[in-house]
Design an enzyme around this catalytic site. Structure first.
Site, PDB file in Angstrom:
ATOM      1  CE  LYS A   1      36.692  33.140  41.292  1.00 29.89           C
ATOM      2  NZ  LYS A   1      36.742  31.727  41.454  1.00 29.89           N
TER       3      LYS A   1
ATOM      4  CB  VAL B   1      36.228  24.116  43.178  1.00 28.50           C
ATOM      5  CG1 VAL B   1      34.800  24.573  42.921  1.00 28.50           C
ATOM      6  CG2 VAL B   1      37.166  25.303  43.247  1.00 28.50           C
TER       7      VAL B   1
ATOM      8  CD  GLU C   1      35.935  28.889  43.284  1.00 29.54           C
ATOM      9  OE1 GLU C   1      35.977  29.270  44.459  1.00 29.54           O
ATOM     10  OE2 GLU C   1      36.881  28.972  42.484  1.00 29.54           O
TER      11      GLU C   1
ATOM     12  CE  LYS D   1      44.471  30.618  51.041  1.00 33.59           C
ATOM     13  NZ  LYS D   1      43.181  31.251  50.919  1.00 33.59           N
TER      14      LYS D   1
ATOM     15  N   GLY E   1      53.939  42.632  50.935  1.00 35.30           N
ATOM     16  CA  GLY E   1      54.924  41.582  51.151  1.00 35.30           C
ATOM     17  C   GLY E   1      55.330  40.916  49.861  1.00 35.30           C
TER      18      GLY E   1
ATOM     19  NE  ARG F   1      46.840  24.065  42.702  1.00 37.01           N
ATOM     20  CZ  ARG F   1      45.557  23.870  42.471  1.00 37.01           C
ATOM     21  NH1 ARG F   1      45.169  23.364  41.316  1.00 37.01           N
ATOM     22  NH2 ARG F   1      44.656  24.162  43.382  1.00 37.01           N
TER      23      ARG F   1
ATOM     24  CB  CYS G   1      42.275  31.598  42.449  1.00 29.07           C
ATOM     25  SG  CYS G   1      41.373  30.090  42.795  1.00 29.07           S
TER      26      CYS G   1
HETATM   27  C1  UDX Z   1      40.922  33.446  45.929  1.00 30.12           C
HETATM   28  C2  UDX Z   1      39.690  34.314  46.261  1.00 30.12           C
HETATM   29  O1  UDX Z   1      39.869  34.982  47.497  1.00 30.12           O
HETATM   30  C3  UDX Z   1      38.444  33.460  46.267  1.00 30.12           C
HETATM   31  O2  UDX Z   1      37.318  34.278  46.482  1.00 30.12           O
HETATM   32  C4  UDX Z   1      38.357  32.776  44.925  1.00 30.12           C
HETATM   33  O3  UDX Z   1      37.208  32.058  44.757  1.00 30.12           O
HETATM   34  C5  UDX Z   1      39.578  31.922  44.685  1.00 30.12           C
HETATM   35  O4  UDX Z   1      40.710  32.755  44.720  1.00 30.12           O
HETATM   36  P1  UDX Z   1      42.564  31.850  47.251  1.00 30.12           P
HETATM   37  O5  UDX Z   1      43.256  31.566  45.960  1.00 30.12           O
HETATM   38  O6  UDX Z   1      42.310  30.716  48.175  1.00 30.12           O
HETATM   39  O7  UDX Z   1      41.149  32.538  46.991  1.00 30.12           O
HETATM   40  O8  UDX Z   1      43.502  32.906  47.985  1.00 30.12           O
HETATM   41  P2  UDX Z   1      43.329  34.229  48.860  1.00 30.12           P
HETATM   42  O9  UDX Z   1      43.083  33.932  50.283  1.00 30.12           O
HETATM   43  O10 UDX Z   1      42.384  35.146  48.215  1.00 30.12           O
HETATM   44  O11 UDX Z   1      44.829  34.791  48.760  1.00 30.12           O
HETATM   45  C6  UDX Z   1      45.475  34.947  47.515  1.00 30.12           C
HETATM   46  C7  UDX Z   1      46.919  35.325  47.660  1.00 30.12           C
HETATM   47  O12 UDX Z   1      47.053  36.695  47.985  1.00 30.12           O
HETATM   48  C8  UDX Z   1      47.747  34.581  48.709  1.00 30.12           C
HETATM   49  O13 UDX Z   1      48.984  34.235  48.119  1.00 30.12           O
HETATM   50  C9  UDX Z   1      47.932  35.584  49.807  1.00 30.12           C
HETATM   51  O14 UDX Z   1      49.124  35.354  50.559  1.00 30.12           O
HETATM   52  C10 UDX Z   1      47.995  36.878  49.021  1.00 30.12           C
HETATM   53  N1  UDX Z   1      47.596  38.074  49.778  1.00 30.12           N
HETATM   54  C11 UDX Z   1      46.314  38.180  50.251  1.00 30.12           C
HETATM   55  C12 UDX Z   1      48.490  39.132  49.954  1.00 30.12           C
HETATM   56  O15 UDX Z   1      49.644  39.081  49.520  1.00 30.12           O
HETATM   57  N2  UDX Z   1      48.049  40.257  50.608  1.00 30.12           N
HETATM   58  C13 UDX Z   1      46.796  40.378  51.092  1.00 30.12           C
HETATM   59  O16 UDX Z   1      46.478  41.434  51.670  1.00 30.12           O
HETATM   60  C14 UDX Z   1      45.892  39.311  50.915  1.00 30.12           C
END
Ligand code: UDX
Length: 450
Positions: A223, A11, A152, A339, A272, A346, A279
């Site tokens: 948030k 961040v 954020e 992802k 899945g 983490r 987060c």
């Molecule tokens: C998230 C929020 O999206 C962001 O707005 C915030 O500020 C920080 O946390 P991030 O942790 O980078 O961001 O991950 P994100 O892209 O949101 O995905 C989170 C997880 O959900 C991943 O493990 C992803 O594989 C999973 N996911 C996402 C699913 O299993 N199914 C989905 O449909 C979408």
């Protein structure tokens, strides 16, 4: 404006680099001296798309600097963004000790008035404590501190893009002047008044994101409420997938049709292996903890968390059913990051899957475009292969844990010839069940007719 950023993690680095790119003078610091030394030497401690480009531009324009000296960073900015970690404690409660530490540092080191902004994700009411700490530890009562919250909404992997093209900028303030200052900081971004280096088709020039002024408590809550809602959506899709499996329906067909209702929307309904990362899992826990601390029942969120944890059991059930005995089996794990497009492991579901496979005596061969060095530090006993086809050589099973494009594009006809057994267990629903069947694979996925 002269801005300081404390904390150079995902961040803080993105915030500092992007605000410099938007035209501000930014000085960043971190308690980790090695990290700062690396940044000062032109290195980047994390993998984040476009960050190299934005960091280089900021350094080149002499608007972005790094110092290991927190005092220098604090005195160098009129506005301070706190971007330190707020990891979960054993109880799920957010550990705010880093915020507290920084608050005391700011109070001690400041020689002029400061607008102190929480950017790290914190539970509601942290702003109140932050203000209290700043006042209590200040040695000069003439120095005024104002506190604000500016959460954020950056997704790892697209964080730079998200910063330059926000859907909304939320600022929680106590004084109007704080809102005005924050508006000024974000003006180039909101009004596209600078030459934005990354577009990728988002936000045509001239489009403004929403700038929302709220109370600090609301901003903090926004948030947690947003991330928890997204997590709920994913867990909901995962339960639907389980039902689809039992009754013979296709979760993709169901969620796609559901999503066409604009009140629902198509995003974050991918079934899945569930969510991971630093987060969602921690934000959910912190939000549950907060709700309990104020006597509000949040069972719905607890259920989402439980469903998510059970995704690991669900994939392992599929593995057991297909492989029978695990001991000695060569399992290729495709994807280790939580992802795609990140090196972050983490709370990655893949890591828990690997841990359980190793526990049961499987020989794990992992592949991931970015996360292997980090995974190696946790599981040195796994064999790592940059080339996924190498991981698949002589494999008894392939387990897809992360939705990287390189895995989407695997030539299974070729891979099938290399594998000891044509078995794919797809934790991210990347392939067509029909196509896999045609290629002679035993193929298992989530909530789709196999
Ligand atoms: C998230 C929020 O999206 C962001 O707005 C915030 O500020 C920080 O946390 P991030 O942790 O980078 O961001 O991950 P994100 O892209 O949101 O995905 C989170 C997880 O959900 C991943 O493990 C992803 O594989 C999973 N996911 C996402 C699913 O299993 N199914 C989905 O449909 C979408």
């Amino acid at each position: 404006m002269r801005l300081s950023v404390i904390g150079c993690g995902y961040v803080g680095l993105v915030t500092g680099a992007c605000l410099a790119e938007a035209g501000h003078d930014v000085i960043c610091t971190d308690i980790d001296g090695e990290r700062i030394a690396q940044l000062q030497a032109g290195g980047i401690p994390i993998y984040e798309r476009h960050l190299d480009q934005v960091l280089a531009a900021g350094r080149g324009a002499k608007r972005l600097s790094f110092t290991p000296d927190a005092g220098e960073a604090i005195r160098g900015g009129d506005v301070i963004f706190i971007c330190v970690g707020t990891p979960p404690k054993e109880s799920g409660e957010a550990d705010l000790s880093a915020i507290d530490h920084v608050a005391r540092q700011i109070a001690r080191e400041a020689r002029s008035p400061k607008l102190v902004i929480e950017k790290s994700t914190v539970p509601a009411r942290t702003g109140v404590e932050l203000r209290r700490a700043l006042t209590a530890y200040s040695r000069n009562s003439a120095i005024q501190f104002r506190v604000a919250s500016n959460p954020e909404f950056l997704r790892e992997g697209t964080a730079v893009l998200d910063f330059f093209h926000p859907d909304r900028v939320v600022v929680g303030v106590e004084e109007e002047i704080s809102a005005a200052e924050l508006r000024e900081i974000y003006r180039p971004i909101l009004e596209r008044k600078f030459n934005c280096p990354v577009h990728e088709g988002k936000c045509p020039p001239g489009a403004e994101g929403a700038f929302l002024v709220t109370t600090i408590n609301s901003a903090e809550l926004i948030k947690h409420a947003s991330n928890s809602f997204l997590a709920l959506k994913i867990s909901y899709a995962n339960v639907i997938a389980d039902i689809c499996e039992k009754i013979g329906a296709d979760v993709e067909e169901v969620t796609q049709a559901m999503g066409l209702d604009p009140r629902i929307g198509t995003q974050f309904l991918k079934a899945g292996l569930g969510f991971g990362g630093f987060c969602f899992p921690k934000d959910i826990q912190a939000f549950i903890h907060l709700s309990e601390s104020v006597g509000v029942n949040f069972d719905i969120l607890k259920a989402a968390e439980r469903v998510n944890k059970q995704r690991i059991d669900r994939i392992l059930e599929k593995v057991h059913k297909a492989l029978w005995v695990m001991k000695g089996k060569h399992v290729a794990v495709l994807g280790l990051a939580f992802k795609a497009n990140t090196d972050d492991i983490r709370f990655a579901p893949a890591l828990e899957v690997v841990r359980r496979l190793l526990e049961e005596g499987a020989k794990v061969h992992g592949s991931d475009p970015e996360a292997m060095p980090r995974a190696k530090a946790v599981f040195p006993q796994v064999s790592y292969h940059a080339d996924p086809y190498e991981a698949l050589q002589d494999a008894d099973a392939a387990l897809v844990c992360t939705e990287w494009d390189v895995f989407r594009q695997i030539d299974w006809e070729r891979a099938g010839k290399q594998m000891a057994r044509k078995l794919v267990i797809d934790g991210r629903n990347l392939y067509s069940p029909r196509r896999m069947r045609e290629l002679g694979f035993e193929y298992h996925c989530f909530g789709r007719m196999e």
